[in-house]
Motif scaffolding. Structure first.
Motif, PDB file in Angstrom:
ATOM      1  N   HIS A 191       0.795  -1.233   0.000  1.00  0.00           N
ATOM      2  CA  HIS A 191       0.000   0.000   0.000  1.00  0.00           C
ATOM      3  C   HIS A 191       0.827   1.283   0.000  1.00  0.00           C
ATOM      4  O   HIS A 191       0.741   2.119   0.918  1.00  0.00           O
ATOM      5  CB  HIS A 191      -0.995   0.010   1.156  1.00  0.00           C
ATOM      6  N   LEU A 192       1.635   1.475  -1.040  1.00  0.00           N
ATOM      7  CA  LEU A 192       2.443   2.697  -1.133  1.00  0.00           C
ATOM      8  C   LEU A 192       1.541   3.923  -1.234  1.00  0.00           C
ATOM      9  O   LEU A 192       0.668   3.999  -2.098  1.00  0.00           O
ATOM     10  CB  LEU A 192       3.351   2.631  -2.364  1.00  0.00           C
ATOM     11  N   SER A 193       1.783   4.893  -0.349  1.00  0.00           N
ATOM     12  CA  SER A 193       1.047   6.156  -0.457  1.00  0.00           C
ATOM     13  C   SER A 193       1.965   7.354  -0.664  1.00  0.00           C
ATOM     14  O   SER A 193       1.526   8.394  -1.141  1.00  0.00           O
ATOM     15  CB  SER A 193       0.173   6.395   0.784  1.00  0.00           C
ATOM     16  N   SER A 194       3.254   7.228  -0.332  1.00  0.00           N
ATOM     17  CA  SER A 194       4.179   8.361  -0.446  1.00  0.00           C
ATOM     18  C   SER A 194       4.864   8.359  -1.807  1.00  0.00           C
ATOM     19  O   SER A 194       5.716   7.511  -2.087  1.00  0.00           O
ATOM     20  CB  SER A 194       5.240   8.302   0.656  1.00  0.00           C
ATOM     21  N   SER A 195       4.538   9.335  -2.619  1.00  0.00           N
ATOM     22  CA  SER A 195       5.199   9.442  -3.922  1.00  0.00           C
ATOM     23  C   SER A 195       6.672   9.806  -3.781  1.00  0.00           C
ATOM     24  O   SER A 195       7.460   9.583  -4.705  1.00  0.00           O
ATOM     25  CB  SER A 195       4.482  10.485  -4.785  1.00  0.00           C
ATOM     26  N   ASP A 196       7.075  10.352  -2.631  1.00  0.00           N
ATOM     27  CA  ASP A 196       8.487  10.680  -2.408  1.00  0.00           C
ATOM     28  C   ASP A 196       9.387   9.455  -2.562  1.00  0.00           C
ATOM     29  O   ASP A 196      10.565   9.580  -2.896  1.00  0.00           O
ATOM     30  CB  ASP A 196       8.693  11.221  -0.983  1.00  0.00           C
ATOM     31  N   LEU A 200       1.485  11.779  -8.900  1.00  0.00           N
ATOM     32  CA  LEU A 200       2.777  11.113  -9.009  1.00  0.00           C
ATOM     33  C   LEU A 200       2.649   9.599  -8.844  1.00  0.00           C
ATOM     34  O   LEU A 200       3.395   8.825  -9.463  1.00  0.00           O
ATOM     35  CB  LEU A 200       3.754  11.691  -7.995  1.00  0.00           C
ATOM     36  N   LEU A 201       1.701   9.151  -8.031  1.00  0.00           N
ATOM     37  CA  LEU A 201       1.450   7.711  -7.927  1.00  0.00           C
ATOM     38  C   LEU A 201       0.952   7.152  -9.256  1.00  0.00           C
ATOM     39  O   LEU A 201       1.381   6.069  -9.688  1.00  0.00           O
ATOM     40  CB  LEU A 201       0.444   7.419  -6.809  1.00  0.00           C
ATOM     41  N   TRP A 202       0.054   7.862  -9.918  1.00  0.00           N
ATOM     42  CA  TRP A 202      -0.403   7.420 -11.243  1.00  0.00           C
ATOM     43  C   TRP A 202       0.777   7.342 -12.209  1.00  0.00           C
ATOM     44  O   TRP A 202       0.892   6.386 -12.989  1.00  0.00           O
ATOM     45  CB  TRP A 202      -1.484   8.362 -11.781  1.00  0.00           C
ATOM     46  N   GLN A 203       1.654   8.322 -12.146  1.00  0.00           N
ATOM     47  CA  GLN A 203       2.813   8.282 -13.027  1.00  0.00           C
ATOM     48  C   GLN A 203       3.707   7.090 -12.700  1.00  0.00           C
ATOM     49  O   GLN A 203       4.277   6.460 -13.601  1.00  0.00           O
ATOM     50  CB  GLN A 203       3.599   9.588 -12.922  1.00  0.00           C
ATOM     51  N   GLY A 204       3.806   6.765 -11.412  1.00  0.00           N
ATOM     52  CA  GLY A 204       4.594   5.606 -11.014  1.00  0.00           C
ATOM     53  C   GLY A 204       4.037   4.302 -11.552  1.00  0.00           C
ATOM     54  O   GLY A 204       4.790   3.370 -11.860  1.00  0.00           O
ATOM     55  N   LEU A 205       2.723   4.220 -11.655  1.00  0.00           N
ATOM     56  CA  LEU A 205       2.111   3.053 -12.292  1.00  0.00           C
ATOM     57  C   LEU A 205       2.427   3.011 -13.775  1.00  0.00           C
ATOM     58  O   LEU A 205       2.812   1.974 -14.333  1.00  0.00           O
ATOM     59  CB  LEU A 205       0.595   3.085 -12.089  1.00  0.00           C
ATOM     60  N   ILE A 206       2.257   4.143 -14.425  1.00  0.00           N
ATOM     61  CA  ILE A 206       2.447   4.204 -15.871  1.00  0.00           C
ATOM     62  C   ILE A 206       3.878   3.859 -16.262  1.00  0.00           C
ATOM     63  O   ILE A 206       4.116   3.151 -17.251  1.00  0.00           O
ATOM     64  CB  ILE A 206       2.035   5.600 -16.391  1.00  0.00           C
ATOM     65  N   THR A 226     -12.809   4.317 -13.524  1.00  0.00           N
ATOM     66  CA  THR A 226     -13.365   5.670 -13.564  1.00  0.00           C
ATOM     67  C   THR A 226     -12.252   6.699 -13.692  1.00  0.00           C
ATOM     68  O   THR A 226     -12.349   7.651 -14.485  1.00  0.00           O
ATOM     69  CB  THR A 226     -14.206   5.935 -12.301  1.00  0.00           C
ATOM     70  N   GLU A 227     -11.195   6.536 -12.915  1.00  0.00           N
ATOM     71  CA  GLU A 227     -10.062   7.460 -12.982  1.00  0.00           C
ATOM     72  C   GLU A 227      -9.217   7.238 -14.236  1.00  0.00           C
ATOM     73  O   GLU A 227      -8.768   8.187 -14.882  1.00  0.00           O
ATOM     74  CB  GLU A 227      -9.176   7.296 -11.746  1.00  0.00           C
ATOM     75  N   ALA A 228      -8.968   5.978 -14.569  1.00  0.00           N
ATOM     76  CA  ALA A 228      -8.057   5.666 -15.674  1.00  0.00           C
ATOM     77  C   ALA A 228      -8.579   6.189 -17.003  1.00  0.00           C
ATOM     78  O   ALA A 228      -7.819   6.759 -17.803  1.00  0.00           O
ATOM     79  CB  ALA A 228      -7.833   4.153 -15.744  1.00  0.00           C
ATOM     80  N   ARG A 229      -9.861   6.006 -17.259  1.00  0.00           N
ATOM     81  CA  ARG A 229     -10.382   6.414 -18.569  1.00  0.00           C
ATOM     82  C   ARG A 229     -10.308   7.930 -18.728  1.00  0.00           C
ATOM     83  O   ARG A 229     -10.135   8.428 -19.840  1.00  0.00           O
ATOM     84  CB  ARG A 229     -11.804   5.889 -18.769  1.00  0.00           C
TER      85      ARG A 229
END
Length: 455
Positions: free
Chosen positions: A248-253, A305-311, A356-359
């Motif tokens: 459960h990563l929450s810190s984008s740092d 930044l979390l979304w970017q980390g997934l991408i 919902t968020e991804a699209r």
């Protein structure tokens, strides 16, 4: 990349044939027919081949056939705290959300899954009441290093530890040196340590969380606490050669050091959760303890930044961290974040939340399913789950990607009707779920208890 198509599909009767213009194969979404025999996918052929089946299903034009999702982070809590959640309610919720496999965390059940005997107790309770397939994580706590190999041999998928108080006294946390010793033990049989990575010393020095101000609670669980703990996990994994997984990563740092560790060859994987990808601290009302979880929901900039980390692949997968409790433990009357139980219930809603968020971000459904099905299956080394491919279990979700609904917490299968998503509009509806080629029915539990190496 090509479809998993037999070279010469035989004319035969399948148990189930599903036809549609939107079948999510390993080569992408294609017009296909899928043949299922004895619970496994045994044919994937072009639409129009006219496979014959005992049961035949033609998908509607707005439906996509997905591989069933795999959720590797679920707290079922039975036995011992079954009033929080139970195997029947949790697995019904999973099926309603298109999840066909869950892996249960070693706490908050009583006893926790830290010995072979405790694992057997949990399996005995679960055996006749699961509606999807269920596996189990073991627990690593002070003093049970001698139990780890036995639990591994009994089929747990790996071991969870905490680096600070877990929230329940019967599952104490490890100090970093203890975690390293356990990692060295796990590396001897190539198991994995999955870690709740927050540093207890950092949190001890942070402001206290008491009161109804969400900003105060957020300050009590600073990003730095995650960052320090993740650094410890990385270095201990580097030194021991063990596989390690950040929960459960929450810190984008922490993303840059995670990316660096992966480039260095550290055997590290990372997950995040729907609440960190869909909710914002700026929008959480004071006193709204349904939103409390640890680590906490953070700011909008952190979410992006979390979304970017997934991408970019720094984060590997998305799982629920379904962590329910009874309503009274959420302290709804007072809304005190220092008192309320920390956990979000979302097992039934994960696919719709993320879609919902991804699209809106232009992310295709195939990528969402990779994060929520293929990657969690790979984490647990489930070799027959997570993809719609030949030889895999015929676990499917029929998904209407353009349908929408408003969450009604009273209609969810979760045992306790509380969720931060209540009244939230979402896009994407799971219309039907199949487990090994059979439609999941809420009257007849047909799920199986699965073991490491067996599926």
């Amino acid at each position: 990349m090509t479809d998993n198509v037999p070279a010469t599909p035989e004319e035969k009767i399948f148990d189930l044939v599903i036809r549609g213009r939107r079948i999510m194969t390993t080569a992408g979404v294609r017009a296909r027919e899928v043949g299922v025999l004895n619970g496994s996918i045994t044919a994937i052929v072009p639409l129009g081949t006219n496979l014959s089946g005992g049961v035949e299903l033609d998908l509607a034009d707005d439906e996509t056939l997905l591989p069933g999702l795999v959720d590797s982070h679920v707290h079922v809590n039975e036995p011992g705290r079954t009033e929080w959640e139970g195997f029947a309610s949790a697995t019904k919720a999973a099926a309603a959300g298109g999840v066909t496999t869950i892996i249960d965390m070693p706490l908050n059940s009583v006893p926790p899954t830290v010995t072979v005997d405790a694992l057997r107790q949990k399996r005995a309770v679960a055996a006749d009441q699961v509606f999807v397939d269920v596996g189990f994580w073991g627990g690593a706590i002070p003093g049970n290093i001698a139990d780890l190999r036995g639990l591994h041999d009994e089929g747990v998928f790996g071991f969870k530890c905490f680096l600070l108080h877990s929230g329940v006294d019967e599952f104490p946390h490890l100090e970093a040196d203890e975690m390293e010793a356990d990692m060295a033990e796990l590396s001897s049989f190539d198991s994995i340590m999955i870690v709740h990575a927050e540093d207890s010393r950092s949190i001890d020095r942070a402001p206290t969380a008491e009161g109804d101000q969400y900003s105060r609670f957020l300050a009590s669980r600073p990003r730095g606490a995650e960052n320090v703990a993740i650094a410890e996990v990385i270095e201990r994994a580097r030194w021991t050669g063990s596989r390690a997984h950040i929960l459960h990563l929450s810190s984008s740092d922490a993303l840059p050091m995670i990316a660096t560790a992966k480039r260095d060859g550290v055997r590290l994987t990372v997950e995040t959760c729907p609440h960190y990808l869909t909710l914002l601290s700026e929008e959480i009302p004071n006193g709204a303890t349904a939103f409390k979880c640890c680590p906490p929901i953070r700011e909008a900039s952190n979410r992006e930044l979390l979304w970017q980390g997934l991408i970019d692949g720094t984060i590997d997968c998305i799982v629920s961290d379904h962590s329910p409790s009874t309503l009274d433990l959420k302290d709804l009357e007072n809304g005190d974040f220092g008192v309320a139980w920390g956990g979000v219930s979302s097992l039934q809603l994960g696919l719709s939340l993320i879609w919902t968020e991804a699209r809106q971000r232009g992310i295709p459904l195939e990528k969402v399913v990779e994060w929520m099905s293929k990657r969690p299956a790979e984490l647990a080394r489930l070799t027959r789950k997570g993809q719609l491919a030949l030889g895999y279990d015929a676990d499917f979700a029929v998904f209407a990607a353009d349908d929408s609904f408003i969450v009604d917490v009273e209609k969810l299968h979760h045992k306790n009707p509380i969720s931060p998503y209540d009244r939230k509009p979402l896009t994407g509806v799971v219309r039907r779920t199949y487990l090994r080629g059979e439609p999941v029915s809420v009257e007849h539990p047909r799920g199986q208890l699965i073991r490491r190496g067996a599926s």
